[in-house]
Design a protein around this motif. Structure first.
Motif, PDB file in Angstrom:
ATOM      1  N   ARG A  21      38.408  50.083  36.069  1.00  0.00           N
ATOM      2  CA  ARG A  21      37.880  48.750  36.348  1.00  0.00           C
ATOM      3  C   ARG A  21      37.794  48.472  37.846  1.00  0.00           C
ATOM      4  NH1 ARG A  21      41.361  45.432  31.749  1.00  0.00           N
ATOM      5  NH2 ARG A  21      40.232  46.268  29.942  1.00  0.00           N
ATOM      6  N   ASP A  76      35.960  40.176  37.864  1.00  0.00           N
ATOM      7  CA  ASP A  76      36.744  41.345  37.451  1.00  0.00           C
ATOM      8  C   ASP A  76      36.228  41.837  36.106  1.00  0.00           C
ATOM      9  OD1 ASP A  76      38.407  40.232  35.167  1.00  0.00           O
ATOM     10  OD2 ASP A  76      39.120  38.894  36.754  1.00  0.00           O
ATOM     11  N   GLU A  77      36.748  42.965  35.641  1.00  0.00           N
ATOM     12  CA  GLU A  77      36.283  43.562  34.393  1.00  0.00           C
ATOM     13  C   GLU A  77      37.335  43.446  33.290  1.00  0.00           C
ATOM     14  OE1 GLU A  77      35.064  47.499  35.719  1.00  0.00           O
ATOM     15  OE2 GLU A  77      33.033  46.731  36.116  1.00  0.00           O
ATOM     16  N   ASN A  81      41.793  42.958  35.900  1.00  0.00           N
ATOM     17  CA  ASN A  81      41.593  44.388  35.666  1.00  0.00           C
ATOM     18  C   ASN A  81      42.802  45.086  35.067  1.00  0.00           C
ATOM     19  OD1 ASN A  81      39.011  44.178  36.591  1.00  0.00           O
ATOM     20  ND2 ASN A  81      39.378  45.180  38.552  1.00  0.00           N
ATOM     21  N   ARG A  95      34.030  43.037  41.589  1.00  0.00           N
ATOM     22  CA  ARG A  95      32.746  42.913  42.282  1.00  0.00           C
ATOM     23  C   ARG A  95      32.722  41.587  43.029  1.00  0.00           C
ATOM     24  NH1 ARG A  95      29.866  47.127  40.500  1.00  0.00           N
ATOM     25  NH2 ARG A  95      30.511  47.964  38.478  1.00  0.00           N
ATOM     26  N   ASN A 144      36.580  35.469  33.728  1.00  0.00           N
ATOM     27  CA  ASN A 144      36.670  36.679  34.558  1.00  0.00           C
ATOM     28  C   ASN A 144      35.736  36.635  35.771  1.00  0.00           C
ATOM     29  OD1 ASN A 144      34.246  37.063  33.074  1.00  0.00           O
ATOM     30  ND2 ASN A 144      34.429  39.274  33.320  1.00  0.00           N
TER      31      ASN A 144
END
Length: 200
Positions: A123, A144-145, A90, A126, A188
């Motif tokens: 960000r 992650d983003e 992130n 999850r 990711n």
């Protein structure tokens, strides 16, 4: 104290003994993941470093029984993966940038600065934890983003040149904490699996 708030007054000895006995019995009961058919839990974590350890402990508390000897190693593995998801994913802090920031003692300041700037500040990480008795596994999926990374080409922490580095061992620790560690192609999303231990 909750029991006493709902009990009739005056308190009767037999009713009081029943409630105390019930409390003692239920406090001795332990979570047993083998006794559930399916358990699934979803968490969304902001880029908050203070939440990494509590989230890792909570994930373990809701998936492994208190008697499972792997609890500590799994918590440590989750802490490493969650830290990586925030720092490298992130916040986009790569291996070399982190190395330089640690050497210059400004890593915390760098991470905190990025937590407040676009695009990093929006960000999230999850997390899905699953107990799957039919498959015989406990599975944690952490996404992650960030832009991902090439997990096939990470620096080898056992290389003598990297032995004194202050970072770079997270993936190695995670791989030793779980029975299976798998990334998506982008890098990711990581899936971590443990064999579901039989009930004692």
């Amino acid at each position: 104290t909750g029991v006493f708030a709902v009990m009739r007054k005056p308190l009767h000895e037999d009713e009081l003994q029943f409630h105390i006995g019930h409390a003692l019995t239920t406090s001795a009961e332990q979570y047993d993941p083998m006794k559930v058919r399916h358990e699934e839990r979803h968490l969304v974590l902001r880029n908050d470093f203070s939440m990494i350890t509590p989230v890792a402990k909570s994930l373990v508390d809701t998936t492994l029984s208190p008697s499972d000897s792997r609890r500590t190693q799994v918590i440590l593995g989750l802490i490493e993966i969650l830290s990586n998801a925030i720092e490298h994913g992130n916040l986009g802090i790569d291996y070399h940038e982190k190395r330089d920031a640690l050497r210059g003692s400004y890593f915390f300041d760098l991470a905190q600065e990025r937590c407040g700037l676009q695009p990093w500040c929006e960000r999230v990480v999850r997390i899905t934890s699953e107990v799957l008795p039919d498959e015989g596994v406990i599975r944690y999926t952490i996404a992650d983003e960030g832009d991902g990374f090439d997990w096939r080409a990470t620096p080898d922490p056992t290389n003598p040149e990297n032995m004194i580095a202050r970072h770079g061992r997270g993936l190695l620790m995670a791989r030793h904490s779980f029975d299976r560690t798998a990334f998506n192609d982008k890098g990711n999303v990581v899936v971590l699996e443990l064999a579901l231990a039989p009930s004692p």
